[in-house]
Design an enzyme around this catalytic site. Structure first.
Site, PDB file in Angstrom:
ATOM      1  N   GLU A 165       0.809  -1.211   0.000  1.00 42.36           N
ATOM      2  CA  GLU A 165       0.000   0.000   0.000  1.00 42.36           C
ATOM      3  C   GLU A 165       0.845   1.265   0.000  1.00 42.36           C
ATOM      4  O   GLU A 165       0.509   2.252  -0.658  1.00 42.36           O
ATOM      5  CB  GLU A 165      -0.947  -0.003   1.202  1.00 42.36           C
ATOM      6  CG  GLU A 165      -2.072  -1.043   1.108  1.00 42.36           C
ATOM      7  CD  GLU A 165      -1.632  -2.461   1.435  1.00 42.36           C
ATOM      8  OE1 GLU A 165      -0.506  -2.639   1.912  1.00 42.36           O
ATOM      9  OE2 GLU A 165      -2.427  -3.393   1.209  1.00 42.36           O
ATOM     10  N   HIS A 208     -11.103  -5.614   9.176  1.00 43.61           N
ATOM     11  CA  HIS A 208     -11.851  -5.435   7.936  1.00 43.61           C
ATOM     12  C   HIS A 208     -13.155  -4.674   8.162  1.00 43.61           C
ATOM     13  O   HIS A 208     -14.112  -4.838   7.414  1.00 43.61           O
ATOM     14  CB  HIS A 208     -12.139  -6.790   7.281  1.00 43.61           C
ATOM     15  CG  HIS A 208     -10.903  -7.487   6.810  1.00 43.61           C
ATOM     16  ND1 HIS A 208     -10.065  -8.155   7.662  1.00 43.61           N
ATOM     17  CD2 HIS A 208     -10.340  -7.577   5.576  1.00 43.61           C
ATOM     18  CE1 HIS A 208      -9.036  -8.649   6.970  1.00 43.61           C
ATOM     19  NE2 HIS A 208      -9.177  -8.304   5.719  1.00 43.61           N
TER      20      HIS A 208
HETATM   21  C1  LIG Z   1      -2.079  -4.597   4.317  1.00 43.37           C
HETATM   22  C2  LIG Z   1      -3.030  -5.517   3.652  1.00 43.37           C
HETATM   23  N1  LIG Z   1      -3.242  -5.376   2.333  1.00 43.37           N
HETATM   24  C3  LIG Z   1      -4.112  -6.185   1.698  1.00 43.37           C
HETATM   25  C4  LIG Z   1      -4.784  -7.154   2.374  1.00 43.37           C
HETATM   26  C5  LIG Z   1      -5.810  -8.014   1.650  1.00 43.37           C
HETATM   27  N2  LIG Z   1      -5.311  -9.351   1.441  1.00 43.37           N
HETATM   28  C6  LIG Z   1      -5.555 -10.300   2.338  1.00 43.37           C
HETATM   29  S1  LIG Z   1      -4.845 -11.704   1.914  1.00 43.37           S
HETATM   30  C7  LIG Z   1      -4.197 -11.073   0.521  1.00 43.37           C
HETATM   31  C8  LIG Z   1      -3.370 -11.938  -0.354  1.00 43.37           C
HETATM   32  C9  LIG Z   1      -2.124 -12.375   0.300  1.00 43.37           C
HETATM   33  O1  LIG Z   1      -1.548 -13.413  -0.419  1.00 43.37           O
HETATM   34  P1  LIG Z   1      -0.345 -14.270   0.103  1.00 43.37           P
HETATM   35  O2  LIG Z   1       0.568 -13.431   0.911  1.00 43.37           O
HETATM   36  O3  LIG Z   1       0.232 -14.946  -1.062  1.00 43.37           O
HETATM   37  O4  LIG Z   1      -0.982 -15.313   1.113  1.00 43.37           O
HETATM   38  P2  LIG Z   1      -2.042 -16.482   0.804  1.00 43.37           P
HETATM   39  O5  LIG Z   1      -3.395 -15.899   0.885  1.00 43.37           O
HETATM   40  O6  LIG Z   1      -1.745 -17.031  -0.524  1.00 43.37           O
HETATM   41  O7  LIG Z   1      -1.854 -17.460   1.904  1.00 43.37           O
HETATM   42  C10 LIG Z   1      -4.566  -9.760   0.375  1.00 43.37           C
HETATM   43  C11 LIG Z   1      -4.220  -8.903  -0.752  1.00 43.37           C
HETATM   44  C12 LIG Z   1      -4.551  -7.247   3.767  1.00 43.37           C
HETATM   45  N3  LIG Z   1      -5.194  -8.157   4.517  1.00 43.37           N
HETATM   46  N4  LIG Z   1      -3.664  -6.429   4.367  1.00 43.37           N
END
Ligand SMILES: Cc1ncc(C[n+]2csc(CCOP(=O)(O)OP(=O)(O)O)c2C)c(N)n1
Ligand SMILES: [Mg+2]
Lengths: 348, 337
Positions: free
Chosen positions: B60, B129
């Protein structure tokens, strides 16, 4: 048993140039019967637990977010097998598996999902926010990447206290792009902190594939400019994970500083519970399930080596299902937290 | 005219803006290929290509900083922070750079960005959230802050925000995406297609930033609200039978003080409602202003109805959420006061 090559998962490329080449030698030893049986049971517990959580979600007992770990079980189970009392674990929001592997109660986790007072956070945290001091589990973090710095701090505290404990700091391929990850890497390397950064590369961050978000898709190399050694590990093979964990833990305990393990793994289910999954094909998922399933691999081995009969494996499954069913019953019958709980544990 | 949900209205605003001005670019996490987790940007990449609507990595701070640089050289980024709760890593860039570049460069450089972010609770999002961080923006000079309460406003305000020469924080109450929500969570969701303000022109129009709207005329008490709480306040007025005048601020910064003052001078009573926590919330600002401007007209102390000063809990969503019963109690309280 003959050592095996660290297999790459499916078509993925393996590490190009590990910073430290002799790590693990790209090989690992086979499991003993006990290890295989133990890994089987532990992974199955996570799988069955997650399947049940998915069902309860579908029935409306769980609301909001719920990120299932199905497919990635070998990662936490293999890592956990290398730990000793006092080692810390911290992760993001896909955390149910980590908690079960840490020995936190299935009832406590499930009841947290349903928002009941017997949940590990008294129902106030939900799927993404649970902790256990007793089991050295530091959460459960909903904000992507935040735990990476916290895990680094845990490692600092270990050094400061002069113990030889290790901080296991898990995060995803998507989280690996947050700026604070690199701030943490630098500090950890600078101060030689005992932290294992475990990057669970399951190929997707929500609907965004690794190649669409990352300039360097070999995550084991993400610490290269800080001289942090990094290795890719077949995260679908619990033996490869355990072997890598043993060496990484040793590296940290002997004061050599941080290390990165990139776990090549895969999540079978959607990102959270409502995921149209248009970003990957059904075939891709099916191929992983049928050719690389972490639990099936152990199961096949156990049978082939006659370390367990079909009936014995059925019995294990039944025991696991009983634990899970009990947690689900509890999670549905336990009352919600009292309204007075709203204001507890904010400040003293 | 078409019937649109708030999601469709927001999407239409970006579509219209991208069609009119090729300096407008849309990006964020899962925004391009996936079309956004709430589907707000669905189809935009297919229509405008990957250079104008694209995915970013999860970072972000980097997203914001990059947008500010782009804007300084004349682009008009309209970016999405997936949930308002994820804006904190970007907060430094928002407050220190976006909000200050015009001032710092004596107007040589400006920051025409829009930061869209779903805000608020009501969807079982829990601590990370469900937050409503608007007061963290209104406290920063150099930002504009908008919170729409319906599809018609969302589209007109978003187009205005994109065309605005300064940085605009655009908080979309996520509980309103698919329908108005009056706080009665046990009732089935009414869709926007059954609501007058779900009627949205297809083409270009703007709603001026800084103009409130009176949603219900009344004589007894003024209710100042925005976002989801507008609908809750309307329900509370109906349910208590108290003849409340409900003002939908729409824009917190700049604030339409005239509309508020005019109403409070008429009613002599005021209730301020928001979902965000109480202490140092935006309601405190509104209360101060009403006090300064309407002191001699007030018949009773001004009352705030807000989220509790606690993190947003997972289990106790409806104990936390300031629903119509709580707003109704406040209405009665000021009427008796
Ligand atoms: C600071 C922040 N930005 C965005 C999100 C939204 N978000 C939650 S999970 C995710 C994807 C993360 O993917 P990854 O790190 O590959 O983990 P996975 O879900 O594959 O286990 C996103 C964009 C968040 N929770 N926190
Ligand atoms: Mg991932």
């Amino acid at each position: 048993m003959a050592p095996r090559k660290t297999a790459s998962v499916s078509s993925r490329k393996t590490a190009a140039k590990p910073v430290k080449k002799d790590f693990n030698g790209g090989t690992f030893a086979d499991f003993s019967k006990d290890e295989d049986l133990n890994a089987y049971r532990e992974m199955l517990l996570i799988r069955r637990f997650e399947e049940k959580a998915g069902q309860l979600y579908g029935m409306g007992f769980i609301g909001g977010f719920c990120h299932l770990y199905i497919g990635q079980e070998a990662v936490v189970v293999g890592m956990q097998m290398a730990l000793k009392e006092g080692d810390q674990v911290i992760t993001g929001y896909r955390d149910h598996g980590h908690m079960l592997a840490c020995g936190m109660s299935a009832r406590g986790v499930m009841a947290e999902l349903t928002g009941r007072r017997g949940g590990l956070s008294k129902g106030k945290g939900g799927s993404m926010h649970m902790f256990s001091k007793e089991k050295h589990f530091y959460g459960g973090h909903g904000i992507v990447g935040a735990q990476v710095s916290l895990g680094t701090g845990l490692a600092f505290a270990n050094r400061y206290r002069g113990n030889d404990n290790v901080s296991l700091t898990y995060f995803g391929d998507g989280a690996a792009n947050q700026g604070q990850v690199y701030e943490s890497f630098n500090m950890a390397a600078l101060w030689k902190l005992p932290v294992i950064y475990i990057i669970e590369n399951n190929r997707y961050a929500m609907g965004t594939s690794v190649s669409r978000a990352s300039a360097q898709t070999d995550f084991s190399q993400r610490g290269a400019s800080f001289n942090i050694p990094g290795y890719q590990v077949d995260g679908m093979d619990v033996r490869a994970v355990k072997a890598a964990a043993d060496e990484a833990v040793e590296h940290c305990r002997t004061g050599k500083g941080p290390i990165i393990l990139e776990m090549l793994t895969y999540r079978y289910r959607g990102h959270s519970m409502s995921d149209p999954a248009k970003y990957r094909s059904k075939d891709e998922v099916q191929k992983m399930r049928s050719e690389h399933d972490p639990i099936e691999q152990v199961r096949a081995r156990l049978l082939e080596r006659k370390w367990a009969s079909e009936d014995e494996l059925k019995q294990i499954d039944k025991d696991v299902r009983d634990v899970v069913a009990d947690s689900a019953d509890f999670a549905q019958s336990d009352p919600e937290p009292d309204a007075s709980e709203l204001y507890t544990d904010i400040l003293i | 005219m078409a019937r649109m949900t708030m999601i469709e209205a927001v999407r239409s605003a970006m579509d219209v803006s991208m069609g009119r001005d090729d300096h407008v670019v849309v990006f964020g996490e899962d925004v391009g290929y996936f079309g956004g987790v709430f589907r707000c940007t669905q189809g935009l990449q297919a229509k405008y290509g990957k250079t104008r609507c694209f995915d970013t990595p999860i970072n972000e701070s980097g997203i914001l900083g990059t947008a500010i640089g782009m804007a300084a050289y004349g682009l008009k980024p309209c970016i999405e922070i997936q949930f308002a709760d994820y804006m904190y890593p970007a907060y430094d860039q928002i407050t220190q750079e976006a909000a200050r570049i015009r001032y710092r460069s004596n107007g040589d450089f400006t920051c025409p960005i829009v930061v869209r972010m779903p805000t608020g609770g009501g969807i079982f999002g829990g601590q990370t959230h469900s937050q409503s961080p608007e007061a963290l923006f209104t406290h920063v000079c150099g930002l504009k802050v908008i919170v729409p309460s319906n599809p018609y406003d969302a589209k007109g305000l978003l187009i205005a925000a994109i065309e605005d020469p300064d940085p605009v924080m655009f908080l979309e109450p996520k509980r309103l995406y698919n329908g108005p929500f009056d706080g009665h969570h046990e009732k089935p969701v009414t869709p926007w297609s059954k609501h007058d303000l779900g009627e949205v022109p297809d083409g270009h129009y703007t709603i001026p930033i800084g103009k409130a709207e009176v949603r219900r005329q009344g004589e007894a008490v003024t209710v100042v609200a925005y976002g989801t709480m507008v609908h809750v306040a309307l329900a509370a007025a109906e349910e208590t039978g108290i003849d409340a005048e409900v003002i939908d601020l729409r824009s917190l910064l700049p604030l339409d003080l005239d509309t508020i003052v005019q109403s409070v001078k008429k009613t002599g009573r005021c209730v301020v409602v928001h979902e965000a926590t109480l202490t140092s919330g935006f309601g405190g600002e509104v209360v101060s202003l009403v006090q300064e401007h309407c002191f001699y007209n007030l018949e009773a102390p001004i009352v705030r109805v807000t989220g509790w000063d606690t993190p947003y809990p997972h289990a106790q969503e409806w104990d936390y959420f300031p629903g119509p019963a709580r707003v109704g109690r406040a209405l009665k309280e000021v009427m008796e006061g």
